[in-house]
Motif scaffolding. Structure first.
Motif, PDB file in Angstrom:
ATOM      1  N   VAL B  70      29.435   2.064   3.283  1.00 33.89           N
ATOM      2  CA  VAL B  70      28.392   2.192   2.273  1.00 33.89           C
ATOM      3  C   VAL B  70      27.376   3.209   2.747  1.00 33.89           C
ATOM      4  N   LYS B  71      26.966   4.059   1.821  1.00 33.34           N
ATOM      5  CA  LYS B  71      25.972   5.072   2.150  1.00 33.34           C
ATOM      6  C   LYS B  71      24.821   4.926   1.168  1.00 33.34           C
ATOM      7  N   VAL B  72      23.617   4.756   1.690  1.00 33.83           N
ATOM      8  CA  VAL B  72      22.428   4.690   0.845  1.00 33.83           C
ATOM      9  C   VAL B  72      21.633   5.969   1.096  1.00 33.83           C
ATOM     10  N   GLY B  78      11.437  10.370   3.807  1.00 39.89           N
ATOM     11  CA  GLY B  78      11.994  10.526   5.147  1.00 39.89           C
ATOM     12  C   GLY B  78      11.286   9.646   6.167  1.00 39.89           C
ATOM     13  N   ILE B  79      11.931   9.438   7.303  1.00 38.26           N
ATOM     14  CA  ILE B  79      11.366   8.611   8.384  1.00 38.26           C
ATOM     15  C   ILE B  79      11.015   9.542   9.545  1.00 38.26           C
ATOM     16  N   GLN B 121      20.216   8.984   9.247  1.00 35.46           N
ATOM     17  CA  GLN B 121      19.785  10.379   9.351  1.00 35.46           C
ATOM     18  C   GLN B 121      18.576  10.538   8.444  1.00 35.46           C
ATOM     19  N   SER B 122      17.574  11.254   8.915  1.00 33.07           N
ATOM     20  CA  SER B 122      16.406  11.407   8.070  1.00 33.07           C
ATOM     21  C   SER B 122      15.726  12.741   8.310  1.00 33.07           C
ATOM     22  N   SER B 129      19.340   9.022   4.892  1.00 34.31           N
ATOM     23  CA  SER B 129      20.663   8.522   4.562  1.00 34.31           C
ATOM     24  C   SER B 129      21.046   7.459   5.592  1.00 34.31           C
ATOM     25  N   VAL B 130      21.433   6.305   5.084  1.00 38.84           N
ATOM     26  CA  VAL B 130      21.838   5.201   5.951  1.00 38.84           C
ATOM     27  C   VAL B 130      23.303   4.927   5.649  1.00 38.84           C
ATOM     28  N   GLU B 131      24.167   5.234   6.616  1.00 41.00           N
ATOM     29  CA  GLU B 131      25.591   5.000   6.400  1.00 41.00           C
ATOM     30  C   GLU B 131      26.044   3.872   7.302  1.00 41.00           C
ATOM     31  N   MET B 132      26.742   2.915   6.698  1.00 41.24           N
ATOM     32  CA  MET B 132      27.204   1.795   7.511  1.00 41.24           C
ATOM     33  C   MET B 132      28.634   1.438   7.191  1.00 41.24           C
TER      34      MET B 132
END
Ligand code: ATP
Ligand code: MG
Lengths: 114, 137
Positions: B70-72, B78-79, B121-122, B129-132
């Protein structure tokens, strides 16, 4: 404690899940922060919370937590009750403070998770 | 199977809708309930973050026989310091977000605990982008 006993000591009004009141449960967890209740792994403790909005129901749904006690005179909305019913949850409302509700359940034999 | 959902900034009314839909799909596919829970907790945390801290975004899920990825992807801000954000208890949640029951600073640590692979990644000003990935076996 059975859910019925929990409702009695908390003088709580059961909003949905009446058919499950004979279930016996051993542990409880209290928090007003939803990420907190998502740290519990495979446990399904009775959740006590003063947070009362759709996110309460949603978050519990995501965490497979299906027994919710709303404390501090918080009243669930119709929408919350409907969604909880769909999920087969037990939801009750108690007028007691979080401290009092936790104290009473602890006294009744409910265990903490950690 | 490929699924996509859009999420919107501050849209707490629908927060969790995508996670809930993916939960139902995984259940229908007979994925082990404990694994479903791990996926859903992680995804829900990421979904709420995109709604609470970002200007909304997209959720992309790819499910095959042995795993889900899953990719959000959100639209910013951004962080600035991912390492700081990944630590338990660290949060910049606004009072409004706290009122909704979020802001314990447990979301990203929760995600890390529940997935087999996590890639955050930010870029400040662009997005996060949060990929898990969670494996079914
Ligand atoms: N998608 C995002 N966009 C921008 N900032 C983010 C994003 N996700 C997380 N952050 C930042 O990282 C911090 C920590 O996130 P985390 O999910 O761990 O905690 P939280 O959302 O503040 O609280 P909780 O998840 O416990 O309700 C956030 O407070 C925010 O500053
Ligand atoms: Mg979060």
């Amino acid at each position: 404690m059975t859910l019925k006993e929990i409702a009695e000591v908390l003088e709580a009004k059961v909003l949905c899940g009446h058919d499950r009141l004979n279930e016996e449960h051993e542990s409880a967890f209290a928090s007003d922060l939803m990420s907190d209740v998502l740290t519990l792994g495979d446990y399904n403790p009775v959740i006590l919370t003063g947070l009362c909005n759709m996110q309460t129901i949603r978050t519990c749904e995501m965490g497979n937590l299906d027994i919710i006690v709303l404390v501090r005179r918080k009243k669930a909305s119709e929408e919350m009750i409907e969604e909880a019913e769909d999920e087969g949850m037990v939801v009750m409302e108690s007028d007691f403070s979080m401290f009092k509700a936790c104290g009473l359940l602890y006294q009744g034999g409910m265990q903490p998770i950690f | 199977m490929h699924l996509e959902y859009q999420v919107f900034e501050a849209d707490f009314v629908n927060a969790g809708a995508a996670s809930s839909a993916i939960k139902k799909t995984l259940k229908q596919l007979n994925v082990n309930p404990q694994i479903v829970k791990r996926v859903v907790v992680a995804l829900y945390e990421a979904e709420v973050n995109a709604i609470a801290h970002a200007y909304g975004g997209m959720i992309y899920a790819d499910i095959d026989a042995d795993k889900i990825i899953v990719k959000v992807v959100d639209k910013g801000p951004g962080i600035p310091d991912i390492e700081w954000a990944m630590q338990e208890g660290n949060s910049t949640a606004s009072p409004e977000v706290r009122n909704m029951g979020f802001g314990a600073g447990m979301g990203l640590p929760n995600i890390r605990k529940n997935v087999d692979r996590l890639d955050v990644q930010s870029t400040v000003g662009v997005g996060t982008s949060v990929e898990m990935e969670v494996r079914f076996v």
